[in-house]
Motif scaffolding. Structure first.
Motif, mmCIF file in Angstrom:
data_model
loop_
_atom_site.group_PDB
_atom_site.id
_atom_site.type_symbol
_atom_site.label_atom_id
_atom_site.label_comp_id
_atom_site.label_asym_id
_atom_site.label_seq_id
_atom_site.Cartn_x
_atom_site.Cartn_y
_atom_site.Cartn_z
ATOM 1 N N THR A 279 0.817 -1.223 0.000
ATOM 2 C CA THR A 279 0.000 0.000 0.000
ATOM 3 C C THR A 279 0.842 1.260 0.000
ATOM 4 O O THR A 279 0.309 2.365 0.086
ATOM 5 C CB THR A 279 -0.911 0.011 1.232
ATOM 6 O OG1 THR A 279 -0.093 -0.100 2.425
ATOM 7 C CG2 THR A 279 -1.891 -1.142 1.178
ATOM 8 N N ALA A 280 2.181 1.098 -0.096
ATOM 9 C CA ALA A 280 3.061 2.271 -0.078
ATOM 10 C C ALA A 280 2.943 3.028 -1.393
ATOM 11 O O ALA A 280 2.717 2.442 -2.452
ATOM 12 C CB ALA A 280 4.507 1.844 0.155
ATOM 13 N N SER A 281 3.101 4.328 -1.323
ATOM 14 C CA SER A 281 3.041 5.167 -2.520
ATOM 15 C C SER A 281 4.456 5.496 -2.980
ATOM 16 O O SER A 281 5.417 5.406 -2.217
ATOM 17 C CB SER A 281 2.272 6.464 -2.231
ATOM 18 O OG SER A 281 2.911 7.189 -1.166
ATOM 19 N N GLY A 282 4.568 5.851 -4.232
ATOM 20 C CA GLY A 282 5.858 6.256 -4.762
ATOM 21 C C GLY A 282 6.736 5.106 -5.209
ATOM 22 O O GLY A 282 7.926 5.306 -5.493
ATOM 23 N N THR A 283 6.196 3.912 -5.296
ATOM 24 C CA THR A 283 7.017 2.768 -5.722
ATOM 25 C C THR A 283 6.991 2.582 -7.235
ATOM 26 O O THR A 283 7.772 1.796 -7.772
ATOM 27 C CB THR A 283 6.520 1.476 -5.054
ATOM 28 O OG1 THR A 283 5.118 1.330 -5.312
ATOM 29 C CG2 THR A 283 6.757 1.511 -3.561
#
Length: 856
Positions: A279-283
């Motif tokens: 669910t992390a952003s910026g990947t």
């Protein structure tokens, strides 16, 4: 390891003849069955690692909706694996697997068949360069914090060429290395999926196992990403490519069923873990960052190390699989007349060198292009068309037993066609159009290249090169070996100290990922170096030892064959001599019987005239007439002469049969009547078929078909009939020892002889008995020299071995044994009608069921 000599090619049975070129037929060697099932399973499992490259990108684009692409794709992938397993059981001698099965199913449409197979090949040739780019980017990401410049161009070329360098020394080498890493990698992938699902189920901080899955995906987006999903989830059937050179084909095909069970765990379960935990952003679409984010909750600090190992091993292992199965696809295309014969060249190291070089050149073209997304799009278009080809072929051959779910195949073909058109155009029409044209261009380039008068494009050139390579020997190979090893040791030591100095400055979280990359890469590089230095010497020693053992076995077999041949020659001379000696007096008697019959008729007629004109003879003549019973003599004498004529006819028939059996005047290949040879052999064995005090008569049932004259070696072929029939009589006599007379009356001993034309140019002779049958353990060894179950003095163990060699080597045919306990045994002989015409032994029309039962 069995080695094959191309100098023996012209005596082999599998030939190639170009349908559009006036060239002579070339012999094509079968692939040696040298791969253990463990290594073929390793190649089969590597398809599961393709999930690593596609799932994160799809998750980044679709989020939770990615599951709606993976679930139907997984269903089709599972059914495809099971369908390919069925096809492999029917075509165990076909290399290349899925695309070549599709070409066989579409054999009525040769251009479409070749197009689909090349499309599959294009899908795999792009794997090494794409993986090289991914690995280079991964190394660059780890070297940048160290301030070390990354030689990107050289790394990409090196990673692309690395699996090819290993493959050029033999599939066994790359198979062993592949197996060493693939099982830990598959274990980690399964651990990621199962451990992630378990953590989601029970962990207190888990977001939950069952999320709310959106269904907002459009049909165009679904088809667009299904186009990409096919590239991964359909690629788990690679074990089928190695069935033709597997030591245990049935065991290799079992890998497809096991892989089918693992597909849902990896593709659905792994994607489910990504959906819930990544669910992390910026990947972005980085595979590394997405997997790290998903694995961090349950792998903790080991996440970066394990994910790096997974990506590195997945890239190198899938590249190794690509360079192993791609040449086999081209080999089978050449064998099936879709490609020139040069692509079927097999070197002494059991390497398909021209096919491997052809694959390497196209991989370099993909690397030079350098755009991973566009390469995937273009080659993926060809790959999707190959999947459509196999489903279309299954529908067209729906009445055949190898087609498992033809209606579902038609449904899958329709979905794939929509994905090809709508989804492919959604990615870009230029690449889509190039992807559709490329298989045709590759096929045309391969065919036109063979027309050039260049030795590297001709089979003869490669055969000459192989002979020259064998003749060349390095005069001072030992010095060269020592220098290479010294250079490797010194270089490894220097590089090791330099890398250690840099790594010592890093914290653990940066050290372990880089160590994982180095571990797998150095292992592949080390094996590649060993392949070109020390392993050839080990291989030469092993080959020399095997050659000595084979030579010893050949000498033993030759000695036994010479003895047997001398015995048969002596027997033939004896039979021919006896037949000749009997024939002369019998012909004299038979020829004079006609005149004797005529003279007797004249004398009887004279007596009849005397009785008419002198009805009252003198007393002495009347007494003599009464004593000799003239009336009985007049009636019986013609019958006696007729019986003598029948007897001489019978003797002449026996003499003719003896001459037909010996065939001393027919040692060359001649066109003969097969039925005459069988009948002559039965006549020789007639005394063994008659009833005896301990058993009733053995009956012979003849089911002769309409056979033309057959080109064969009559004498040796009669010897085969004699051996098989004698064994059948032995089996029936053994059964009589354990059966009561009442049982034998109800189930009389019987030998059935059946002949028929099968296919277009093969003749089949089947000899079956209703005896006790042969145990399965004995069936496997029945054609081995010196193997016998008969008591000492009754059998030498060479009869069936020599029969097998006569059929397979002298007549270029097949001899198979089928038996069931308490039901009997059947020997099936298949030989071509014409011994001098080129033909393909793989087209011998054995029943498909029998082939699948024998495989293992």
């Amino acid at each position: 390891m069995v080695k094959y000599d191309f100098r023996e090619q012209l005596s082999r049975t599998e030939t190639w003849r170009s349908p559009d070129m006036n060239r002579p037929a070339f012999s094509i060697l079968p692939l040696p069955r040298s791969l253990p099932s463990l290594e073929t399973w390793g190649f089969g499992f590597s398809g599961l690692l393709l999930w690593l490259g596609t799932a994160p990108a799809m998750h980044a684009a679709l989020g939770p909706n990615a599951l709606w692409v993976w679930i139907p794709g997984t269903i089709v992938g599972v059914l495809l694996n099971l369908q390919v397993q069925r096809l492999g059981s029917y075509f165990p001698d076909m290399a290349g697997g899925t695309p070549n099965y599709a070409a066989h199913l579409l054999r009525r449409f040769p251009k479409l068949a070749r197009y689909g197979a090349i499309g599959y090949w294009l899908g795999w040739i792009s794997v090494p360069p794409m993986n090289a780019i991914i690995l280079t980017d991964l190394i660059k990401a780890n070297l940048d914090p160290l301030g070390i410049a990354c030689p990107e161009v050289w790394l990409r070329i090196g990673f692309t060429a690395l699996p090819f360098l290993v493959a050029f020394r033999g599939t066994r080498t790359i198979g062993i290395l592949h197996s060493f890493f693939v099982f830990p990698a598959i274990g980690l992938v399964l651990a990621f999926c199962l451990q992630g699902l378990g953590w989601l189920s029970v962990a207190p901080t888990s977001p939950g196992l069952l999320p709310t899955v959106e269904t907002s995906i459009t049909l165009t987006d679904w088809l667009k990403w299904f186009f990409i999903a096919v590239y991964a989830v359909y690629g788990c059937e690679t074990a089928s490519s190695f069935v033709a050179d597997s030591r245990r084909p049935k065991r290799t095909l079992q890998c497809l069923a096991v892989t089918a069970c693992l597909i849902p765990i990896v593709y659905v379960g792994g994607s489910w873990v990504l959906m819930q935990l990544d669910t992390a952003s910026g990947t972005g679409d980085s595979t590394y960052l997405h997997l790290i984010a998903a694995a961090q909750p349950f792998w903790g600090s080991w996440a970066s190390t394990l994910v790096t190992f997974l990506i590195t091993s997945g890239c190198l292992l899938s590249s190794a699989t690509a360079v192993s199965n791609c040449p086999r696809i081209l080999y089978q295309l050449a064998k099936d007349n879709y490609f020139p014969p040069v692509f079927a060249f097999l070197s002494r190291q059991e390497v398909l060198e021209p096919s491997l070089i052809f694959t390497f050149l196209f991989s370099l073209l993909c690397l030079i292009w350098g755009d991973v997304a566009r390469v995937v799009m273009v080659t993926g278009t060809g790959y999707l068309t190959s999947m459509m080809a196999i489903h279309l072929g299954l529908w067209l051959e729906r009445k055949q037993p190898e087609a498992r779910w033809p209606r579902l195949s038609l449904l899958f073909f329709t979905i794939e066609a929509l994905a090809l058109v709508i989804g492919g155009l959604a990615w870009g029409w230029q690449d889509w159009l190039l992807g559709l044209l490329l298989p045709g261009l590759v096929g045309a380039a391969a065919t036109q290249g063979s027309r050039l008068k260049v030795k590297w494009f001709q089979l003869e050139g490669w055969m000459y090169r192989d002979r020259q390579r064998l003749a060349r020997t390095r005069k001072d190979w030992l010095s060269f070996q020592v220098l290479v090893l010294l250079g490797l040791l010194c270089g490894a030591l220097s590089v090791g100290w330099g890398v250690r100095a840099k790594l010592a400055q890093l914290p653990d979280e940066q050290f372990t990922p880089l160590f994982s990359i180095l571990l797998v890469t150095v292992a592949f590089v080390g094996v590649a170096i060993a392949c070109w230095t020390t392993l050839p010497q080990i291989l030469a020693i092993t080959e020399a030892r095997d050659q000595v053992e084979r030579t010893l076995q050949d000498l033993q077999q030759t000695q036994t064959q010479l003895i047997q041949a001398e015995k048969m020659s002596s027997l033939g001379q004896l039979v021919a001599g006896i037949a000749h000696e009997i024939n002369n007096p019998v012909n004299f008697i038979h020829g004079n019987l006609k005149h004797l019959h005529e003279y007797t008729d004249n004398l009887l007629e004279l007596i009849e005239h005397y009785q008419t004109h002198y009805p009252q003879p003198v007393g002495k003549i009347a007494d003599l007439t009464e004593d000799m019973d003239l009336e009985f003599l007049r009636e019986d004498l013609p019958n006696m002469l007729g019986s003598m004529r029948m007897g001489t006819d019978r003797i002449r028939q026996i003499v003719l049969s003896l001459r037909n059996f010996s065939r001393l005047d027919e040692s060359d290949c001649k066109a003969v009547n097969i039925h005459e040879g069988i009948d002559s052999t039965l006549l020789i064995l007639q005394h063994r078929l008659k009833a005896r005090s301990d058993r009733p008569e053995i009956k012979i049932k003849k089911d002769y078909g309409e056979l033309p004259v057959v080109e064969c070696y009559p004498g040796p072929l009669n010897q085969v009939f004699m051996n098989i029939l004698a064994n059948a009589i032995d089996a029936l006599e053994e059964q009589c020892q354990y059966s009561s007379l009442q049982h034998l009356d109800r189930n009389p001993s019987c030998i059935t002889i059946r002949t028929a034309i099968v296919g277009d140019d093969w003749v089949e002779i089947a000899i079956a008995d209703n005896g006790l049958g042969i145990p399965e353990s004995v069936q496997k060894r029945i054609f081995e020299p010196f193997f016998t179950t008969k008591p000492v003095g009754k059998g030498t163990g060479m009869g069936m071995s020599i029969s097998y060699q006569i059929i397979t080597e002298k007549h270029r045919g097949k001899l198979d044994c089928y038996s069931k306990q308490n039901e009997g045994t059947e020997f099936v002989i298949q030989i071509p009608l014409r011994q001098c015409a080129p033909f393909d032994r793989s087209d011998s029309p054995l029943t498909k069921t029998a082939v699948s039962e024998k495989m293992g």
